[in-house]
Design a protein around this motif. Structure first.
Motif, short mmCIF file in Angstrom:
data_model
loop_
_atom_site.label_atom_id
_atom_site.label_comp_id
_atom_site.label_asym_id
_atom_site.label_seq_id
_atom_site.Cartn_x
_atom_site.Cartn_y
_atom_site.Cartn_z
N ASN A 66 47.78 29.61 48.77
CA ASN A 66 48.70 30.26 47.83
C ASN A 66 49.06 31.66 48.33
O ASN A 66 48.61 32.67 47.78
N PRO A 67 49.87 31.73 49.39
CA PRO A 67 50.15 33.02 50.04
C PRO A 67 50.90 34.02 49.16
O PRO A 67 50.92 35.22 49.48
N LYS A 68 51.51 33.58 48.08
CA LYS A 68 52.25 34.49 47.20
C LYS A 68 51.34 35.14 46.15
O LYS A 68 51.80 35.94 45.34
N VAL A 69 50.06 34.81 46.18
CA VAL A 69 49.11 35.34 45.20
C VAL A 69 48.38 36.56 45.77
O VAL A 69 48.02 36.58 46.93
N LYS A 70 48.16 37.55 44.93
CA LYS A 70 47.35 38.71 45.29
C LYS A 70 46.12 38.75 44.38
O LYS A 70 46.23 38.49 43.18
N ILE A 71 44.96 39.08 44.98
CA ILE A 71 43.72 39.11 44.22
C ILE A 71 43.07 40.49 44.36
O ILE A 71 42.84 40.96 45.47
N ARG A 72 42.79 41.09 43.24
CA ARG A 72 42.08 42.37 43.22
C ARG A 72 40.68 42.12 42.66
O ARG A 72 40.53 41.40 41.67
N PHE A 73 39.68 42.73 43.27
CA PHE A 73 38.31 42.54 42.82
C PHE A 73 37.74 43.81 42.19
O PHE A 73 38.03 44.93 42.63
N ASN A 74 36.94 43.60 41.17
CA ASN A 74 36.17 44.66 40.56
C ASN A 74 34.73 44.17 40.51
O ASN A 74 34.37 43.34 39.66
N PHE A 75 33.91 44.64 41.46
CA PHE A 75 32.52 44.18 41.54
C PHE A 75 31.59 45.17 40.86
O PHE A 75 31.79 46.39 40.92
N GLY A 76 30.56 44.65 40.22
CA GLY A 76 29.57 45.49 39.56
C GLY A 76 28.54 44.62 38.87
O GLY A 76 28.57 43.39 38.99
N SER A 77 27.63 45.23 38.13
CA SER A 77 26.67 44.42 37.38
C SER A 77 27.42 43.71 36.26
O SER A 77 28.41 44.23 35.73
N SER A 78 26.98 42.53 35.91
CA SER A 78 27.65 41.76 34.86
C SER A 78 27.71 42.53 33.55
O SER A 78 28.71 42.49 32.82
N THR A 79 26.64 43.26 33.26
CA THR A 79 26.58 44.04 32.02
C THR A 79 27.65 45.13 31.99
O THR A 79 28.33 45.32 30.98
N SER A 80 27.81 45.84 33.10
CA SER A 80 28.81 46.91 33.15
C SER A 80 30.23 46.34 33.11
O SER A 80 31.13 46.94 32.51
N LEU A 81 30.44 45.19 33.73
CA LEU A 81 31.77 44.56 33.71
C LEU A 81 32.17 44.18 32.29
O LEU A 81 33.32 44.37 31.88
N VAL A 82 31.22 43.63 31.54
CA VAL A 82 31.49 43.26 30.16
C VAL A 82 31.85 44.49 29.34
O VAL A 82 32.81 44.48 28.55
N ALA A 83 31.11 45.57 29.54
CA ALA A 83 31.39 46.82 28.82
C ALA A 83 32.78 47.34 29.15
O ALA A 83 33.51 47.82 28.26
N GLN A 84 33.17 47.24 30.41
CA GLN A 84 34.50 47.70 30.83
C GLN A 84 35.59 46.88 30.16
O GLN A 84 36.59 47.43 29.67
N ILE A 85 35.41 45.57 30.14
CA ILE A 85 36.41 44.68 29.53
C ILE A 85 36.53 44.93 28.04
O ILE A 85 37.63 45.00 27.47
N GLN A 86 35.39 45.11 27.37
CA GLN A 86 35.41 45.38 25.94
C GLN A 86 36.04 46.74 25.63
O GLN A 86 36.55 46.94 24.54
N ALA A 87 36.01 47.64 26.62
CA ALA A 87 36.62 48.95 26.45
C ALA A 87 38.11 48.94 26.78
O ALA A 87 38.79 49.97 26.67
#
Length: 266
Positions: A66-87
């Motif tokens: 799928n060459p037309k797709v771009k993917i950005r990553f946000n890596f971290g602890s699962s707990t901190s990722l959940v907090a970020q999403i909820q914020a």
């Protein structure tokens, strides 16, 4: 009765012409048909730090298809990722090293539908020591000889898994000898830079570190099954791309790539 032959010949000719016309129309319809839809868009993937190497490789393979797709990553602890999403942090999907953190997102209404989470991988815990294993640590009980033991924070998945390993081994280590890290990568890094003698982290992280640390396996009786889940998020702006990426994780190719990094087949 001689008139029948011309009529039969005429009928056959009409039949052949009609048949040829049908083939022509079919080919024309195929050639004029709508082209296959090209998947395109940008997604942000929030993923546990222990998935960093494998997901970068999976993204490369996914983009080959799928060459037309771009993917950005946000890596971290699962707990901190959940907090970020909820914020309110923008993200299209989350891949967590446990299921309990995804339950938090379900309860807060951040997950797109009842079909999630989907389990896509399993992992185990392992011990990482300095190259050459100078303290001769061979099993969990030998960690008592470490001057400093690196563990993830007590509230993040790898920290909870590590605590379970110590509990199963009936090993009590004074908190003054424990150095805490924000996620599995940071816990492992404490060993590579010399701030700790050993760390309890994911097996996949120790394998990815290669020669910078030495692997000491945790026996099955003292180990845990780290279950990884993925979920589509309600506020995703590229749902079609996000769902296709999740499907790729669960596909034969996606599973083979995960297993090549040490993850266990679902």
């Amino acid at each position: 009765m001689q008139f029948r032959r011309p009529l039969i010949a005429l009928a056959l000719a009409v039949s052949v012409i009609a048949s040829l016309a049908g083939v022509g129309q079919g080919e024309a319809a195929y050639q004029l048909g709508a082209p296959e839809k090209v998947l395109q868009g940008t997604i942000t993937v929030s993923a546990a730090s222990s998935l960093s190497e494998s997901f970068v490789e999976i993204a490369k393979e996914f983009r080959r298809e799928n060459p037309k797709v771009k993917i950005r990553f946000n890596f971290g602890s699962s707990t901190s990722l959940v907090a970020q999403i909820q914020a309110g942090a923008p993200s299209d999907l989350i891949a967590s090293a446990d299921l309990s953190n995804l339950e938090k997102l379900i309860k807060s209404g951040e997950v797109a539908s009842a079909g999630y989470p989907k389990i896509f991988a399993h992992n185990q815990m392992a011990i990482a020591v300095k190259p050459g294993n100078p303290l001769k640590i061979k099993t969990v009980s030998d960690l008592i000889n470490a001057k400093f033991l690196s563990l993830c924070g007590a509230t993040v998945p790898c920290g909870q898994y590590g605590a379970t390993v110590l509990k199963l081994a009936r090993l009590n280590i004074d908190e003054s000898k424990i150095t805490r890290a924000v996620d599995a990568k940071s816990a492992l890094n404490a060993v590579t830079i010399g701030d700790a003698d050993a760390a309890i982290v994911y097996l996949t992280d120790v394998l990815s570190a290669k020669k910078s640390v030495t692997l000491v396996k945790v026996p099955k009786a003292l180990n845990v099954d780290a279950i990884y889940g993925v979920a589509l998020l309600r506020n995703s702006n590229s749902r079609e791309v996000a769902v296709t990426f999740i499907d790729f994780l669960l596909s034969v190719k996606g599973q083979e790539l995960l297993q090549s990094f040490g993850f266990i087949k679902i």
